[in-house]
Scaffold this motif. Structure first.
Motif, PDB file in Angstrom:
ATOM      1  N   LYS A  44      -1.537  -5.179  10.725  1.00 39.24           N
ATOM      2  CA  LYS A  44      -1.831  -5.917   9.498  1.00 39.24           C
ATOM      3  C   LYS A  44      -0.723  -6.911   9.194  1.00 39.24           C
ATOM      4  CE  LYS A  44      -4.719  -2.630   7.032  1.00 39.24           C
ATOM      5  NZ  LYS A  44      -4.880  -1.893   5.773  1.00 39.24           N
ATOM      6  N   ARG A  45      -1.097  -7.984   8.521  1.00 42.45           N
ATOM      7  CA  ARG A  45      -0.121  -8.966   8.066  1.00 42.45           C
ATOM      8  C   ARG A  45      -0.003  -8.830   6.555  1.00 42.45           C
ATOM      9  NH1 ARG A  45      -0.126 -14.611   9.902  1.00 42.45           N
ATOM     10  NH2 ARG A  45       2.063 -14.189   9.512  1.00 42.45           N
ATOM     11  N   ASP A  49       6.897  -8.174   2.758  1.00 47.15           N
ATOM     12  CA  ASP A  49       7.485  -7.412   3.860  1.00 47.15           C
ATOM     13  C   ASP A  49       7.882  -6.028   3.343  1.00 47.15           C
ATOM     14  OD1 ASP A  49      10.156  -7.438   2.799  1.00 47.15           O
ATOM     15  OD2 ASP A  49      10.588  -9.328   3.808  1.00 47.15           O
ATOM     16  N   HIS A 166       2.556 -18.630   0.566  1.00 47.73           N
ATOM     17  CA  HIS A 166       1.612 -18.006   1.504  1.00 47.73           C
ATOM     18  C   HIS A 166       0.505 -18.945   1.900  1.00 47.73           C
ATOM     19  CE1 HIS A 166      -0.868 -14.666   3.111  1.00 47.73           C
ATOM     20  NE2 HIS A 166       0.333 -14.257   3.469  1.00 47.73           N
TER      21      HIS A 166
END
Length: 166
Positions: A44-45, A49, A166
């Motif tokens: 998964k991205r 983080d 993003h």
């Protein structure tokens, strides 16, 4: 038999939502120690983080004296064992999670019959909350009041910053 009752609540928490926090609040009242396991899934991205997710979860769970945050990769049952726990907490939204969570519970039971899964039903006001929904709202709405209906206020600045990049 251990006298200390430790439970583990795993998830991606990308980001942590009010629904997650509600489950944490309820589970923290049921167990002596509640470990929040932030899962790392290489397939998964995530929006945030691992270190950012840990920081956000630690920030919003600070009021809970018996909650600790840790990170894991691999199987959740292995992480539960590593935490010397025998209870896995899962929050479920009645219309969307029941079948998948039941399947996962059965698989986990086959992997380690000594780990019990405790399901906490999401409160009615959180049954529709999901990470994908709040990412959609954050991407099109400038109103922090709208986001505050889905995520803790401490998460909003980080979410806004990530959505811009993003």
């Amino acid at each position: 038999m251990p006298t200390q009752r430790t439970a583990v609540y795993t998830g991606s928490f990308d980001p942590i939502t009010l629904g997650h926090l509600h489950i944490i609040d309820r589970a923290a009242k049921l167990f002596d120690t509640l470990v929040i396991g932030i899962g790392i899934n290489a397939d998964k991205r995530p929006l945030f983080d691992t270190s950012q997710r840990v920081a956000l979860v630690e920030t919003v769970t600070r009021p809970f004296e018996n909650v600790v945050v840790d990170v894991f990769s691999g199987l959740a049952v292995d992480f539960v064992r590593k935490m010397n726990a025998h209870i896995m907490v899962r929050g479920i939204r009645p219309l969307t999670d029941t079948a998948g969570e039941f399947t996962m519970m059965m698989a986990n039971h086959q992997l380690d019959p000594g780990i019990e899964t405790v399901f906490l039903m999401a409160d009615e006001q959180y049954t529709h909350v999901s990470s994908s929904l709040l990412k959609q709202i954050a991407s099109v709405s400038d109103d922090d009041g709208q986001l505050a209906k889905f995520v803790p206020s401490q998460v909003i600045p980080a979410l806004r910053a990530r959505m811009k990049n993003h």
